[in-house]
Design a protein around this motif. Structure first.
Motif, PDB file in Angstrom:
ATOM      1  N   ALA A   1      -9.432  -0.420  -6.425  1.00 22.42           N
ATOM      2  CA  ALA A   1      -8.458  -1.123  -6.419  1.00 22.42           C
ATOM      3  C   ALA A   1      -7.307  -0.257  -7.728  1.00 22.42           C
ATOM      4  N   LYS A   2      -7.932   0.229  -9.016  1.00 23.63           N
ATOM      5  CA  LYS A   2      -6.956   0.884  -9.814  1.00 23.63           C
ATOM      6  C   LYS A   2      -6.599   2.381  -8.940  1.00 23.63           C
TER       7      LYS A   2
ATOM      8  N   SER B   1      -4.490  -9.033  -5.961  1.00 25.83           N
ATOM      9  CA  SER B   1      -4.394  -7.702  -4.875  1.00 25.83           C
ATOM     10  C   SER B   1      -3.712  -8.200  -3.309  1.00 25.83           C
ATOM     11  N   ARG B   2      -3.743  -9.046  -2.967  1.00 23.72           N
ATOM     12  CA  ARG B   2      -2.978  -9.478  -1.869  1.00 23.72           C
ATOM     13  C   ARG B   2      -1.253  -9.321  -2.366  1.00 23.72           C
TER      14      ARG B   2
ATOM     15  N   GLU C   1     -10.958  -8.710  -0.931  1.00 17.03           N
ATOM     16  CA  GLU C   1     -11.084  -9.783  -0.384  1.00 17.03           C
ATOM     17  C   GLU C   1     -12.892  -9.531   0.134  1.00 17.03           C
ATOM     18  N   LEU C   2     -13.151  -8.255   0.655  1.00 16.24           N
ATOM     19  CA  LEU C   2     -14.328  -8.678   1.653  1.00 16.24           C
ATOM     20  C   LEU C   2     -15.498  -8.645  -0.114  1.00 16.24           C
TER      21      LEU C   2
ATOM     22  N   GLY D   1      -7.032  -1.580  -0.903  1.00 14.80           N
ATOM     23  CA  GLY D   1      -6.398  -2.436  -0.304  1.00 14.80           C
ATOM     24  C   GLY D   1      -7.035  -3.613  -0.838  1.00 14.80           C
ATOM     25  N   PRO D   2      -6.037  -5.043   0.092  1.00 14.91           N
ATOM     26  CA  PRO D   2      -6.463  -6.219   0.113  1.00 14.91           C
ATOM     27  C   PRO D   2      -7.939  -6.744   0.523  1.00 14.91           C
ATOM     28  N   GLU D   3      -7.424  -6.182   1.470  1.00 10.45           N
ATOM     29  CA  GLU D   3      -8.736  -6.362   2.880  1.00 10.45           C
ATOM     30  C   GLU D   3     -10.449  -5.742   1.304  1.00 10.45           C
TER      31      GLU D   3
END
Ligand code: HEM
Ligand SMILES: [Cu+2]
Ligand SMILES: [Cu+2]
Lengths: 273, 583, 204
Positions: free
Chosen positions: C170-171, C91-92, C181-182, C176-178
């Motif tokens: 995400a789809k 995702s990053r 990440e969380l 977002g990436p954050e």
């Protein structure tokens, strides 16, 4: 903003604080503020307390004097204006109190308190061993009898009237155990080592005049050591909440002369004898 | 789950703020289910006031029983329940709500220059969880067996012997009342933890530009340290409460040992350890004291600065002292357990470690006192309370010297000395701090001043009453008077017992003095003298916005240009400089 | 400041001090939550240790559990941490599809773990273990075992739910990436806790 009213408040609060200080300190002279003491380590406890009274009293009095002075000095009219302190003075005012507090308090606990604390928790070989059992709301003491051995306590044999310690008739150690309800007997001047247990909830074996306090914890045996220094009858007041009857969970420690204690012990018969 | 939700709401709240700073429409959204930190702060205050009527009322009731046994129409069963509920309500539902939650909510965003808390929705939720928690706590009086009666410390086995299933019953109050007590406490912990997270997030991330950590007012610092301490220590109580509930209802043996016999009934438990609970409880319990006391001290610093017209002495050393107190506060819990049967070596360690804390506390005390040096003191009611706090911190603090010294604690443990000491700290210090804060910020809250004459009346009654009441209790403790006793009969306690009526009269004075406060609070809300934006000529950010404070707190957020306490500025030292003043 | 991207809240972030050393508040809060939760687990495990030390005897774990089975369980969970890390990396990079796939894979790993745990519980209960009884010895062991693994299991279960939501977001490009990440932080934490639980109950 800073009117006459301000000055009045300054004087009022400042004299009130001084008055409170005087009354608090004075109370030590007027009141009978502590029970007499009748145990060896108890004198040590009192020495510790006296030491702290002086240390704490010093802080209390000086603190309140400074506060009251500042109120009057900087609270009325035409007061001096603020100037920042130099860094050096400021550090002095930080390090000073830190050093003072650490020195005074740790010195007390290490030099005076520590040895007394050890005294309370050190079992000496020729101590008289007494077994204390607490239950809602009663103190039961037990002496090992002639064989010098305590019998086992069995929860399944417990009976409030007949067998409050759950002793086993078939256990030879238990046979001559001396059980006393609501009282403890001690010879004066001789060390007593206590094994303290509880059947049900927390209690605390607390004898203020002997300066003794040790919780009774179910599932655990706790200890304390007492050397009584005066003949007398001293009240046990439970000091850990154990239910509504907590306040009436009393008992007595009877301190007797060595001869009287021996006589008393001889007159006792074992629980199953 | 909760986390995902939190992230979402944080987002939503801030988008809302970014777009419109107008008032939310409708009475309900504005005053009841509000997400505005100022409204929530006031809601907490009102809730605390309501609960204080119950908590203080209970204390007067048992004070009558103590002073004049038999006159209070009370049974021993009721007595222990009432003492327990008084303690629980006062600590968690009065002091925590008023000081930590109420004033914290109101002041933190305003003092750091934020539009609101980091998670406004979570904030609202925190408050609304307290409502059922309070209700459950109060309702527990009316269930079978009455309210919890094992003391606010709820030590097992007494608190675990519920009488449910195979578990024997320890006392009347150990039944349903104790379960409801635990439930209410669980809700409280959830709410308080969410509140703490909010404080930390707000203070770390929403400070106005230029507001570096070392430019934060000391009030904010103390709330910050308190929130961190709370977050680090409450989980231990949560774990203890869960295990206690399991012991009570599912027959587990976390805290119940083998061989229990309760009123003749043998329990089936095997292998638990009652001391474990005490360790977990005090791992929270001691830091909790600082959670309550520190913000009061922080508020006193702010109030004293504003009314003595000079910056507080030793900002930096105060901050360091706070951090050291917090650290040491986490590793000294055993000083509550000197006589518990804990290993005597541990007792020594805890004694030595605890006494170290007196050092940073002395620094705070000296800094408070020195903040009056060469001041120009204005004796407002708020200031009087802050000055009273200095006295109470000192008097309460030196009581700690006695209790922290294990050897002396042999005499003091579980006597009225303890009662007097902790009331001075978590009762008088916290409440004088709270009142100092309320009189100080009231003009910002409601745009009106509180009446000063009633305020002074409130102060004198509270201070004289509380000081006398709790100092005398120290003397009763010297006399060996045990606490949580319905009645006394021992010989040794008679001299201490003679002081009981005096204590009760002073209690009536201290509690009676709250009547003018209550009246003043509500009357001034509507009828008080109108207040300007900065009536005290104080310098921190909350005084830079309009009164009443608009939704979103500022039109344009302030930009911080200097230290929080810009007093004694200018050539004559009688000017002041706002924290956001242009350079 | 990367929180800007997530909150879409230019105004407020612009107005305030950059966060705590550039960490977004969401991440900071997740860390605080994790620290708090870790202390909660820590308290439970410390309590377990306290009882373990003061207990006279302790059940023989090799009789209670099949170590092979537990190893597979642990392996599954640790693998799911690896897939989670891959999802975060994806995702990053902006690779939404891979992020979705790997997050889903992580959720599947979590479900598999839960399934195995359910089986193990069933096995123990079937053999007579309860909160207050333990046919293999010290009942306290059973109480701690069910309480702590149950508590951990509830973390895994809520973690799976969060994973599914994250995957879905995400789809759709909503998270977002954050966000990923969380979720990843939380998931790694849950895995890490398991390592300690595993160590305490099965090994020591
Ligand atoms: C004028 C007001 C108050 C009076 C007269 C009062 C009086 C008392 C007394 C006499 C006790 C001990 C009873 C006993 O041990 O038998 C007690 C317990 C307690 N009070 Fe207060 N109190 C007052 C205000 C407060 C406040 C403001 C707090 C805030 C924290 C508080 C917290 C407690 C706690 C925690 C206990 C211990 C309860 C327990 O033993 O479980 N009280 N109070
Ligand atoms: Cu008792
Ligand atoms: Cu403490």
């Amino acid at each position: 903003m800073r009117s006459q009213r301000g000055a009045v408040s300054a004087w009022l609060l400042s004299s009130l604080l001084i008055l409170a200080t005087i009354l608090t300190v004075g109370a030590f002279f007027v009141l009978k503020w502590r029970p007499e003491v009748a145990s060896e380590h108890g004198r040590g406890v009192d020495r510790m307390i006296t030491y702290i009274i002086f240390a704490a009293g010093f802080i209390f009095v000086v603190g309140h004097l400074v506060l009251s002075t500042f109120l009057v000095k900087f609270g009325g009219k035409g007061t001096a204006a603020y100037k920042p302190m130099t860094h050096k003075t400021e550090m002095l005012f930080t390090i000073g109190p830190v050093v003072f507090m650490v020195a005074v308090s740790e010195l007390g606990v290490l030099a005076i308190g520590g040895p007394v604390w050890n005294q309370v928790y050190t079992h000496k070989p020729d101590d008289l061993v007494v077994d204390i059992t607490a239950k809602q709301y009663e103190w039961i003491s037990r002496y090992p009898g002639k064989d010098g051995k305590f019998g086992r306590k069995r929860p399944d044999l417990f009976d409030d009237q007949e067998n409050p310690l759950g002793l086993d008739r078939k256990d030879p150690d238990a046979k001559d155990d001396i059980v006393v309800r609501g009282a403890v007997y001690l010879p004066v001047g001789k060390g007593a080592w206590f094994n303290i247990q509880s059947w049900d909830v927390l209690h605390s074996f607390n004898v203020p005049v002997l300066r003794a306090k040790q919780d009774a914890v179910p599932g655990l045996t706790t200890h304390t050591r007492i050397v009584p220094t005066a003949v007398g009858r001293y009240e046990i007041s439970c000091a850990e909440i154990c239910g509504p009857g907590h306040y009436r969970m009393r008992g007595f420690v009877n301190v007797k002369s060595e001869a009287d204690f021996a006589k008393w012990l001889k007159s006792q018969v074992g629980w199953f004898e | 789950m909760a986390i995902a939700q939190a992230v979402e709401t944080g987002k939503a709240g801030h988008q809302a703020h970014g777009r419109d700073h107008g008032h939310p429409a409708g009475f309900i959204r504005k005053y009841i289910f509000s997400t505005d930190h100022k409204v929530i702060g006031v809601q907490y205050l009102l809730m605390a006031m309501l609960m204080s009527v119950v908590g203080l009322g209970l204390s007067l009731w048992f004070r009558v029983q103590l002073a004049w046994p038999g006159k209070a129409a009370m049974t021993p069963e009721q007595y222990v329940a009432i003492v327990t509920m008084h303690g629980t309500i006062m600590i968690f539902f009065v002091v925590s709500l008023a000081l930590s939650s109420g004033l914290g909510n109101f002041s933190i965003p305003l003092q750091v220059g934020a539009r609101d808390m980091a998670y406004p929705f979570l904030n609202m939720l925190s408050f609304w969880i307290i409502v059922p928690a309070s209700a459950i706590m109060i309702l527990s009086f009316f269930v079978e067996g009455g309210a919890a009666a094992g003391g606010w410390t709820a030590y097992p086995p007494l608190s675990a012997l519920s009488g449910f299933g195979k578990v024997p019953r320890g006392s009347p109050g150990s039944g349903m009342g104790q379960t409801l007590w635990l439930l209410a406490m669980a809700l409280f912990i959830v709410s308080f933890t969410m509140g703490g997270l909010n404080y930390v997030a707000t203070i770390l991330n929403l400070r106005a530009r230029g507001m570096s950590l070392m430019r934060m007012p000391l009030t904010v610092w103390t709330y910050f340290v308190a929130a961190l301490l709370g977050l680090l220590s409450f989980p231990a109580l949560t774990a203890a409460a869960i295990m206690l509930l399991l012991d009570r209802h599912l027959g587990t043996s976390f805290f119940l040992p083998s061989g229990l016999v309760v009123s003749g009934q043998q329990a089936a438990n095997v292998g638990g350890t009652p001391l474990l609970f005490q360790h977990l409880f005090w791992f929270l319990g001691h830091p909790e004291v600082y959670v309550l006391v520190l913000p009061a001290i922080g508020i006193a610093f702010d109030v004293i600065a504003a009314f003595s017209r000079r910056p507080p002495h030793g900002y930096k050393t105060s901050v360091w002292a706070l951090l050291i107190i917090a650290f040491l506060g986490m590793i000294v819990w055993g000083h509550h357990m000197f006589t518990s049967g804990m290993n005597p070596f541990l007792g020594k360690y805890f004694s030595i470690a605890t006494l170290l804390i007196t050092a940073p506390f002395a620094v705070l005390g000296v800094n408070l006192l020195a903040s009056l040096w060469r001041a120009r003191i204005r004796f407002t009611t708020s200031m009087l309370f802050a000055l009273g706090l200095i006295s109470a911190v000192g008097t309460g603090g030196i009581g700690g010297l006695f209790l922290a010294t294990a050897t002396a604690d042999l005499h003091f443990h579980d006597t009225y000395f303890v009662v007097g000491h902790f009331h001075l700290m978590i009762g008088v210090v916290t409440m004088t701090g709270t009142f100092a804060g309320i009189y100080y910020w009231f003009p910002k809250m409601f745009g009106r001043h509180m009446n000063e004459t009633l305020g002074k009346l409130h102060f004198w009654g509270t201070f004289i009453g509380a000081f006398a009441l709790f100092v005398i209790q120290h003397f009763q403790g010297f006399g060996g008077m045990t606490r949580r006793y319905f009645e006394y009969s021992a010989d040794y306690v008679q001299p201490a017992l003679a002081l009981n009526p005096a204590v009760t009269w002073f209690a009536f004075l201290a509690v009676g003095a709250q009547i003018p406060f209550f009246f003043n609070f509500f009357w001034s809300m509507f009828k008080g003298k109108k207040a300007e934006a900065n009536p005290w000529e104080a310098t921190t950010l909350e005084w830079t916005t309009a009164t009443p404070v608009p939704h979103g707190n500022w039109e344009r957020l302030p930009v911080v240009s200097g230290k929080p306490y810009g007093y004694a500025e200018g050539a004559n030292g009688d000017a002041h400089r706002m924290q956001n003043a242009e350079a | 400041m990367n929180s800007t991207a997530v909150t879409g809240h230019e105004a407020a972030t612009h107005e305030s001090e950059p966060g705590f050393y550039g960490t977004s508040w969401q991440k900071l809060m997740m860390w605080w939550f994790i620290i708090g939760d870790a202390i909660l687990f820590g308290s439970f495990l410390a309590a377990y240790g306290f009882s373990r030390i003061s207990a006279v005897n302790w059940p023989d774990r090799t009789q209670m559990f099949s170590l092979n089975f537990i190893t597979v369980m642990t392996f599954t969970l640790i693998t799911s941490s690896a897939t989670m890390a891959t999802a975060v990396a994806a995702s990053r990079r902006g690779d939404r599809k891979a992020a979705f796939n790997f997050t889903m894979a992580t959720a599947v790993g979590g479900l598999a773990f839960l399934g195995m745990q359910a089986y193990e519980w069933y096995h123990l209960i079937h053999n007579g273990a309860r909160m207050d009884t333990n046919p293999w010895g010290a009942p306290a062991f059973g109480a701690y075992f069910f309480a702590i693994t149950g508590f951990h299991g509830s973390h895994v279960a809520s973690g799976v739910l969060i994973l599914l939501i994250t995957a879905w977001n995400a789809k759709r490009g909503k998270s977002g990436p954050e966000g990923v990440e969380l979720t990843g932080l939380y998931w790694h934490f849950v895995d890490l806790v398991w390592v300690f639980v595993f160590g305490c109950f099965y090994l020591i």
